[in-house]
Each structure stands twice: as C-alpha cells, then as structure tokens.
Design a protein around this motif. Structure first.
Motif, PDB file in Angstrom:
ATOM      1  N   UNK A 165       0.772  -1.363   0.025  1.00  0.00           N
ATOM      2  CA  UNK A 165       0.134  -0.009   0.169  1.00  0.00           C
ATOM      3  C   UNK A 165       0.691   1.320  -0.017  1.00  0.00           C
ATOM      4  N   UNK A 166       2.116   1.174  -0.371  1.00  0.00           N
ATOM      5  CA  UNK A 166       3.090   2.515  -0.625  1.00  0.00           C
ATOM      6  C   UNK A 166       3.192   2.800  -2.065  1.00  0.00           C
ATOM      7  N   UNK A 167       2.423   2.191  -2.889  1.00  0.00           N
ATOM      8  CA  UNK A 167       2.913   2.618  -4.281  1.00  0.00           C
ATOM      9  C   UNK A 167       2.435   3.998  -4.734  1.00  0.00           C
ATOM     10  N   UNK A 168       1.840   4.729  -4.065  1.00  0.00           N
ATOM     11  CA  UNK A 168       1.212   5.890  -4.299  1.00  0.00           C
ATOM     12  C   UNK A 168       2.182   7.371  -3.511  1.00  0.00           C
ATOM     13  N   UNK A 169       3.095   6.857  -2.835  1.00  0.00           N
ATOM     14  CA  UNK A 169       3.617   7.768  -1.825  1.00  0.00           C
ATOM     15  C   UNK A 169       4.576   8.820  -2.467  1.00  0.00           C
ATOM     16  N   UNK A 170       4.829   8.508  -3.765  1.00  0.00           N
ATOM     17  CA  UNK A 170       5.787   9.747  -4.745  1.00  0.00           C
ATOM     18  C   UNK A 170       6.807  10.168  -4.029  1.00  0.00           C
ATOM     19  N   UNK A 171       7.160  11.419  -3.686  1.00  0.00           N
ATOM     20  CA  UNK A 171       8.314  12.226  -3.572  1.00  0.00           C
ATOM     21  C   UNK A 171       8.365  12.152  -1.906  1.00  0.00           C
ATOM     22  N   UNK A 172       7.446  11.635  -1.251  1.00  0.00           N
ATOM     23  CA  UNK A 172       7.562  11.724   0.256  1.00  0.00           C
ATOM     24  C   UNK A 172       8.631  11.162   0.698  1.00  0.00           C
ATOM     25  N   UNK A 173       9.484  11.789   1.537  1.00  0.00           N
ATOM     26  CA  UNK A 173      10.517  11.044   2.240  1.00  0.00           C
ATOM     27  C   UNK A 173      10.092  10.244   3.392  1.00  0.00           C
ATOM     28  N   UNK A 174      11.052   9.200   3.610  1.00  0.00           N
ATOM     29  CA  UNK A 174      10.631   8.306   4.467  1.00  0.00           C
ATOM     30  C   UNK A 174      10.614   9.005   5.976  1.00  0.00           C
ATOM     31  N   UNK A 175      11.415   9.926   6.205  1.00  0.00           N
ATOM     32  CA  UNK A 175      11.467  10.567   7.551  1.00  0.00           C
ATOM     33  C   UNK A 175      10.387  11.411   7.993  1.00  0.00           C
ATOM     34  N   UNK A 176       9.295  11.406   6.821  1.00  0.00           N
ATOM     35  CA  UNK A 176       8.191  12.118   7.127  1.00  0.00           C
ATOM     36  C   UNK A 176       7.059  10.886   7.242  1.00  0.00           C
ATOM     37  N   UNK A 177       7.428   9.629   7.147  1.00  0.00           N
ATOM     38  CA  UNK A 177       6.509   8.598   7.192  1.00  0.00           C
ATOM     39  C   UNK A 177       6.010   8.489   8.636  1.00  0.00           C
ATOM     40  N   UNK A 178       4.605   7.886   8.662  1.00  0.00           N
ATOM     41  CA  UNK A 178       4.228   7.490   9.984  1.00  0.00           C
ATOM     42  C   UNK A 178       4.936   6.238  10.308  1.00  0.00           C
ATOM     43  N   UNK A 179       4.648   5.585  11.827  1.00  0.00           N
ATOM     44  CA  UNK A 179       5.449   4.472  12.078  1.00  0.00           C
ATOM     45  C   UNK A 179       4.614   3.283  11.395  1.00  0.00           C
ATOM     46  N   UNK A 180       3.416   3.176  10.986  1.00  0.00           N
ATOM     47  CA  UNK A 180       2.760   2.242  10.325  1.00  0.00           C
ATOM     48  C   UNK A 180       3.195   2.257   8.939  1.00  0.00           C
ATOM     49  N   UNK A 181       3.474   3.404   8.247  1.00  0.00           N
ATOM     50  CA  UNK A 181       4.117   3.294   6.958  1.00  0.00           C
ATOM     51  C   UNK A 181       5.568   2.917   6.863  1.00  0.00           C
ATOM     52  N   UNK A 182       6.318   3.311   8.112  1.00  0.00           N
ATOM     53  CA  UNK A 182       7.668   2.611   8.041  1.00  0.00           C
ATOM     54  C   UNK A 182       7.795   1.001   8.282  1.00  0.00           C
ATOM     55  N   UNK A 183       6.888   0.735   8.981  1.00  0.00           N
ATOM     56  CA  UNK A 183       6.583  -0.968   9.177  1.00  0.00           C
ATOM     57  C   UNK A 183       6.205  -1.543   7.842  1.00  0.00           C
ATOM     58  N   UNK A 184       5.319  -0.961   7.092  1.00  0.00           N
ATOM     59  CA  UNK A 184       4.877  -1.532   5.757  1.00  0.00           C
ATOM     60  C   UNK A 184       6.179  -1.323   4.825  1.00  0.00           C
ATOM     61  N   UNK A 185       6.948  -0.341   4.844  1.00  0.00           N
ATOM     62  CA  UNK A 185       8.191  -0.268   4.020  1.00  0.00           C
ATOM     63  C   UNK A 185       9.263  -1.226   4.574  1.00  0.00           C
ATOM     64  N   UNK A 186       9.309  -1.336   5.658  1.00  0.00           N
ATOM     65  CA  UNK A 186       9.962  -2.765   6.321  1.00  0.00           C
ATOM     66  C   UNK A 186       9.695  -3.927   5.576  1.00  0.00           C
ATOM     67  N   UNK A 187       8.285  -4.213   5.436  1.00  0.00           N
ATOM     68  CA  UNK A 187       7.565  -5.384   4.941  1.00  0.00           C
ATOM     69  C   UNK A 187       7.862  -5.640   3.375  1.00  0.00           C
ATOM     70  N   UNK A 188       7.899  -4.106   2.732  1.00  0.00           N
ATOM     71  CA  UNK A 188       8.141  -4.233   1.378  1.00  0.00           C
ATOM     72  C   UNK A 188       9.494  -4.434   1.147  1.00  0.00           C
ATOM     73  N   UNK A 189      10.695  -4.337   1.914  1.00  0.00           N
ATOM     74  CA  UNK A 189      11.953  -4.751   1.747  1.00  0.00           C
ATOM     75  C   UNK A 189      12.046  -6.256   1.757  1.00  0.00           C
ATOM     76  N   UNK A 190      11.446  -6.723   2.881  1.00  0.00           N
ATOM     77  CA  UNK A 190      11.246  -8.342   3.084  1.00  0.00           C
ATOM     78  C   UNK A 190      10.664  -9.029   1.843  1.00  0.00           C
ATOM     79  N   UNK A 191       9.725  -8.468   1.075  1.00  0.00           N
ATOM     80  CA  UNK A 191       9.000  -9.073   0.049  1.00  0.00           C
ATOM     81  C   UNK A 191       9.856  -8.837  -1.239  1.00  0.00           C
TER      82      UNK A 191
END
Length: 307
Positions: free
Chosen positions: A122-148
């Motif tokens: 569910x992070x396919x539409x985050x565009x140019x938003x930087x990871x430092x501005x992600x919520x904790x939930x978004x960071x967890x999903x980003x970690x899962x994307x790396x795992x996938x």
C-alpha cells in the motif's frame, strides 16, 4: 512441494554462560501462519536469526524447504523474506528509493519488483514523500516491502505490529492475511499482542526460557480454551442422564471427581439448573469456567510481560 517450510532438530544456541535456545524442535507447515509467543528473552528473536543465517547455532540442525546441508541451506535462504530488526531506512529517500537500494544491495535482478513490493504493502502512491516523514505504520509497511523483495515463499517477521495504533494493527493483519491467502506465503510471526495473533495465526508455538513448550493448531488451542458450565451435584450419573434427555445434548463430560463440564446451553444456564433441580438433584457447584487465550498462554509460559 515439501510439506514443511521449516523444521529444526535439537536446535541449541549458547552465548557464553547463557542458554538462549535449548534443544528446540520446531515444525512449520507450508501455507500456515505460525504465531510465535514468549516472554522477553525467551528465544524468539534468537531462533529467527539462526533460521535466517544472521547467527549460528551451537548445536542441532535447521531444515528449510527440505534442505539441511550447508550449501543447500544457503540457497534455500534466498526464498525467505525477513523483517527481524528494523532495516536501515534512509530518511531522505523516498519509499521507492529505499526499496531500490535494498534490491541493489541484495543483487536482485529487475527493477519491476520494487514497484510490485510497494504496491503490495500500500505504498505505491507515496511519490516524492521522504521516509523521515512517514508514520510508524508506513515505516513498518516499508520494512515489509523490503522483506517482500525477491518474491519470497516464507516470511519471518519479528513484532511487525509493534508500536502501531489500532488501525495500523488491523491494516497489517489484513495485509499478512492477503499475502498468505492469495500468494500462498508461509509466515512466521512473533507478537506480544495475543488477541491479534488469535485473529491471524493458524498454528502456534510457545517458547519459554529457550525451550519450545508446545506447538498446536488454532483448532486445538480453541478447544483447550473452550468455555463450559462447571456443575457439581450429589449424583453425577443421574445428572448426566438428565442433561442428555432433558437438554437434548451430549456435549458434556463427567470427570473422575464427579464434576460435569457442559459445553452446550452456555447462554441459558437457568434452564440447566432448573432441569437438574426438577429431578431432585442437589446442586453443589454451578458456574461458567474456561480460559481466554491470554490466560492460556500466560499459564503456559509462567506469566510476565510479553515481547
């Protein structure tokens, strides 16, 4: 296809004088969601690190996808996605740039897998938003994307809902369920939110002080936590006959001490007591009993805070 994704045999890990894992025999069936539960320091993270090759066992063996020989085990680990510790996220990079950096680092060919992984979480539409501005939930999903990345067949996740708000927990649960159902990915997940694991896991393992105390299916766990009416009367045999005849159920058992466990009519206890009293039975004890999931796990691991 091998029936088991993971099996360990007498897996042991010792850190100097500390025994972190003690002869653990674990089996995880392909296609299952295995909820791994234990207190802080029980050995959950240690086992995950051994399985993924981030640490090495003192003794015992690991089998992945039917492979246990060292060279074959290294190859088998390429079929695993891992989120044990927070991966290095670059705060000034976008979601895409972060995942792409991990793809390059791991030598996974083809950039298309980056967009696919981000879309899945569910992070396919985050565009140019930087990871430092992600919520904790978004960071967890980003970690899962790396795992996938690399389209893994087996996901190993250590506390993926840790720190999430209730909505984030629900979103993560639904995502993992979707990955398991639609992609057939086997998942090993640890969590201290027992009620959350109950809604997700198909199998459970309970670990305490490095020992795997128990493995059971969701159905077996539900049966052990089943609620019942505890009944003690002066003539249990006669009471059993009344229950079977008057209440039209055989969902009960008479224990050796004469107590009766009635699993039916829980919503109508008055009808049960009235039927027994109408046949001249003296009721000595009559109360609902049973464990909820948290009580069961706490009893098995001896209480305390969960990791």
């Amino acid at each position: 296809m091998n029936e088991y994704v993971l099996r360990t045999n007498l897996l042991t890990k010792r850190y100097k004088q500390q025994l972190a894992l003690d002869n653990v025999d674990m089996s995880i069936r392909a296609g299952s969601i295995y909820g791994f539960i234990g207190q802080n320091g029980a050995g959950k993270s240690t086992l995950m690190k051994l399985v993924t090759g981030l640490a090495f066992q003192t003794s015992g063996s690991i089998e992945l996808f039917g492979q246990s020989e060292e060279k074959a085990l290294i190859e088998a680990r390429h079929r695993i996605g891992v989120a044990i510790e927070q991966p290095a996220l670059f705060p000034y990079m976008t979601a895409y740039e972060n995942v792409e950096a991990h793809r390059i680092q791991r030598g996974i060919p083809g950039r298309e897998c980056v967009a696919q992984a981000l879309k899945l979480v569910g992070l396919g539409e985050t565009g140019r938003k930087k990871a430092r501005n992600f919520s904790l939930g978004m960071k967890q999903r980003l970690s899962l994307a790396v795992a996938l990345l690399g389209d893994p067949e087996f996901l190993i996740l250590d506390e993926p809902t840790n720190g999430l708000d209730p909505m984030g927990v629900v979103e993560m649960r639904e995502l993992l369920r979707k990955l398991n159902r639609e992609r057939g990915i086997t998942i090993l997940i640890s969590s201290h939110i027992l009620s959350e694991l109950h809604q997700l896991a198909t199998h459970y393992g309970i670990i305490h002080h490095g020992k795997l105390l128990e493995q059971l299916t969701a159905d077996e766990l539900q049966a052990r936590c089943r609620t019942f009416l505890h009944i003690k009367v002066d003539a249990p045999e006669r009471a059993a006959a009344v229950i079977e005849r008057e209440l039209d159920t055989n969902e009960f058992e008479v224990l050796e001490n004469g107590a009766i466990r009635l699993y039916a009519h829980l919503e109508r206890p008055g009808r049960v007591s009235s039927a027994l009293a109408a046949h001249g039975l003296e009721i000595e004890q009559f109360m609902p009993m049973g464990e909820d999931l948290e009580s069961y796990f706490t009893a098995r691991i001896g209480g305390g805070a969960h990791e």
